[in-house]
Write an enzyme that holds these catalytic residues in place. Structure first.
Site, mmCIF file in Angstrom:
data_model
loop_
_atom_site.group_PDB
_atom_site.id
_atom_site.type_symbol
_atom_site.label_atom_id
_atom_site.label_comp_id
_atom_site.label_asym_id
_atom_site.label_seq_id
_atom_site.Cartn_x
_atom_site.Cartn_y
_atom_site.Cartn_z
ATOM 1 N N ASP A 1 21.696 -34.372 4.193
ATOM 2 C CA ASP A 1 21.306 -35.425 5.133
ATOM 3 C C ASP A 1 22.278 -36.584 4.984
ATOM 4 O O ASP A 1 22.813 -36.814 3.894
ATOM 5 C CB ASP A 1 19.886 -35.907 4.844
ATOM 6 C CG ASP A 1 18.825 -34.869 5.171
ATOM 7 O OD1 ASP A 1 19.021 -34.108 6.142
ATOM 8 O OD2 ASP A 1 17.800 -34.834 4.477
ATOM 9 N N ASP B 1 18.310 -32.179 12.398
ATOM 10 C CA ASP B 1 17.013 -32.856 12.543
ATOM 11 C C ASP B 1 16.928 -33.573 13.884
ATOM 12 O O ASP B 1 15.893 -33.538 14.559
ATOM 13 C CB ASP B 1 16.811 -33.884 11.421
ATOM 14 C CG ASP B 1 16.795 -33.275 10.037
ATOM 15 O OD1 ASP B 1 16.431 -32.086 9.909
ATOM 16 O OD2 ASP B 1 17.147 -33.991 9.079
#
Length: 152
Positions: free
Chosen positions: A111, A129
């Site tokens: 991330d 995401d």
């Protein structure tokens, strides 16, 4: 079908961006893009959103495979006549596969997009995401609009 191209595009951008983060940033380092709003932060997640179900990789493997099969089936059945649904499912498929690749090859998800929304420190996320969320939001909007048309 164009919807699979959308999924492949999401996967490519997601994996390239994650590779750049892994190769060029130390874990935990952060680069401000817009002070107090947007940062590029090298982060790893061994669970789902907000670290839910951390270190349950087999669970994510099984759920993702079932989910991808369902999305492909649904795309084949319904996306031919509904462009917005096809685009939405393409985004969702690309996002699901993008994070699945990380889980299989890294045993964690990379991330790096770190946002502060009205001083709320939102959990760090990635392109996959984002694609998943945009796809779901588009389906919700379409469902609401169709419901409104049905009532009229």
């Amino acid at each position: 079908m164009i919807y699979y191209v959308i999924a492949l595009f999401v996967i490519a951008i997601d994996q390239i961006s994650k590779w750049l983060i892994v190769k060029n940033m130390e874990l935990g380092t952060s680069i401000p893009i817009i002070d107090n709003v947007l940062y590029i932060t090298s982060h790893r997640n061994r669970g789902a959103a907000w670290g839910i179900l951390e270190n349950k990789m087999w669970f994510f493997y099984i759920i993702t495979v079932v989910f991808v099969v369902f999305i492909v089936f649904y795309m084949k059945k319904y996306a031919k006549t509904d462009k917005l649904l096809g685009i939405s499912l393409g985004l969702i498929l690309g996002g699901a596969i993008g994070n699945f690749i990380d889980r299989v090859f890294r045993q964690e998800v990379v991330d790096f997009i770190h946002v502060y929304i009205f001083s709320y420190n939102y959990p760090v996320f990635n392109i996959a995401d984002s694609a998943l969320c945009i796809g779901v939001v588009l389906i919700i909007i379409q469902t609401l609009l169709e419901g409104k048309k049905t009532k009229e």
